[in-house]
Write a protein that holds these residues in place. Structure first.
Motif: not given
Length: 458
Positions: A422-439
């Motif tokens: 989960a931590c790695d996935v969230i980090k990757q999502l934060l890099i790709e979506h710097k403005d944040g993401f909901l789902d």
């Protein structure tokens, strides 16, 4: 009576008239003979007569209508090791240096080849097999190796007895007959699987035999074999038995022993196919339980392969097997602790989510997410089964229950994989979506090693 020398119609006429003689010779009690000496004096000639008539396809159908003949032909081959009474009588009633038992066994062996070939067809050509031929092979495969009159409790089938004979001779040519029976006779059971794996582990002398064992093992663990390339549906039950008998350890042992051989690539290819089929069925209950039981032995053999070589081909096979084992590694859904198979505790309602203790289960219910998704898991299973394919509409309750188990296992594996990464996935999502993401949609790759989870790109 051989149709090569005699007109086939005459052979057929003799076959139609020979019933009383067959009844007389195949009666284990020998009630039509004055003494055992007379029976021993004629059995070799009778066996030779039957063998010569089996060259006629018309005669085969007629002869096999007589009760006891097929059983007698099969059992001739096993007299030496399983009929001490006949062996001892033969010593008394035959001349010195005359090995009548071996002669009759040899005649029986050649007669069986004719029956399996249906008189003329080649054993290595799948296109020639007919439904009638399959019934013939099944009758041969399942016949006991000794008569019921001698041992009513004997449950050793011809195939099991045949494999035991192969262990003594390691005759490569005979392996074609075994492969033919395994592929077409629908005779595979626990005893046959155990004997084949035992042959592979303890009686495989060279690379050629390793290839034959692997090819036969591949057919053995499939429910259906459509062609010589072993394209079929893997069987959960057969794989579970094979794994418990040492299938994976045998394959890894062959990789170490024969991988560097001149023909080693063929061995590695067959091992790869077995591992692929095992991976496909490893979500199912019986196979998963078998892998859990044999996990330590399999890991030990995998370590031996890793220690002996760093070759990419070898490591690819080890990694593929590792991914299959990873799929069956249970972990606590609350604390993510790795669990031994016998220490897993599941939710009593959905029966899918595993825990290491009652405390973790209660904590996940009151403070975690399972109270919310317990019913959702059950609804997912209903959803997966709500629109079956045309060939699944008449599925039995047993098939539906197996599907429930399969889907539940996949859901549990996906949840475990998510908790671990989960931590790695969230980090990757934060890099790709710097403005944040909901789902976000996640992809679970359960086919490769290591098992992966990653965000979808679109």
């Amino acid at each position: 009576c051989n149709p090569i020398f005699v007109e086939e119609e005459l052979v057929l006429h003799i076959a139609q008239s020979i019933g009383p003689l067959i009844k007389c010779m195949c009666d284990d009690n020998r009630q039509f003979f004055k003494s055992n000496r007379h029976w021993h004096g004629t059995i070799q000639s009778f066996a030779a007569l039957i063998h010569s008539m089996l060259f006629s396809k018309k005669a085969i159908k007629t002869l096999l209508q007589y009760e006891g003949l097929l059983e007698a032909i099969i059992q001739w081959r096993f007299w030496k090791n399983h009929r001490p009474d006949i062996v001892e009588e033969s010593k008394v009633y035959t001349r010195p240096r005359e090995d009548r038992i071996s002669t009759v066994a040899s005649i029986g062996e050649h007669a069986l080849v004719l029956l399996m070939n249906d008189g003329s067809k080649k054993i290595d050509d799948d296109s020639t097999i007919t439904e009638e031929g399959k019934h013939m092979l099944q009758a041969i495969a399942t016949t006991p190796i000794v008569s019921r009159a001698y041992d009513p409790k004997c449950k050793v089938s011809f195939v099991v007895g045949f494999i035991r004979l192969l262990k003594l001779s390691s005759d490569g040519a005979q392996f074609l007959h075994l492969d033919w029976l395994i592929g077409h006779a629908d005779c595979v059971d626990k005893d046959i699987i155990a004997e084949i794996i035992d042959f592979g582990i303890n009686f495989t002398p060279d690379c050629l035999h390793a290839r034959m064992i692997l090819f036969t093992s591949l057919k053995m663990v499939l429910q259906t074999t459509k062609d010589l390339h072993c394209n079929g549906q893997p069987s959960d039950s057969r794989f579970a038995v094979a794994i418990r008998c040492g299938l994976f350890e045998m394959c890894l042992n062959f990789v170490t022993r024969f991988g560097s051989h001149q023909e080693g690539d063929k061995v590695l290819d067959l091992v790869d196919k077995i591992f692929e089929q095992a991976h496909a069925v490893s979500f199912h209950k019986k196979t998963a339980n078998a892998i859990g039981e044999k996990r330590r032995n399999i890991m030990k053999e995998m370590k031996s392969v890793k220690d002996n070589t760093k070759d990419e081909k070898y490591m690819s096979l080890v990694n593929k097997l590792q991914s299959t084992i990873d799929l069956n590694t249970a972990s606590c859904s609350r604390c993510n602790k790795k669990l031994e198979r016998n220490s897993v505790k599941r939710c009593g309602q959905c029966k899918r989510i595993s825990y290491c203790s009652k405390q973790c289960q209660e904590d996940d219910w009151h403070n975690g997410t399972h109270k919310l998704d317990c019913g959702d898991i059950a609804s997912k299973i209903v959803y997966f089964r709500s629109a079956p394919a045309d060939d699944e509409k008449d599925a039995s309750e047993r098939d539906k229950a197996k599907m429930d188990d399969l889907i539940g296992n996949i859901i549990m594996i996906e949840k475990t994989l998510f908790l671990e990464h989960a931590c790695d996935v969230i980090k990757q999502l934060l890099i790709e979506h710097k403005d944040g993401f909901l789902d976000h949609l996640l992809i679970f790759d359960l086919c490769q090693h290591p098992l992966r989870i990653f965000p979808a790109t679109e």
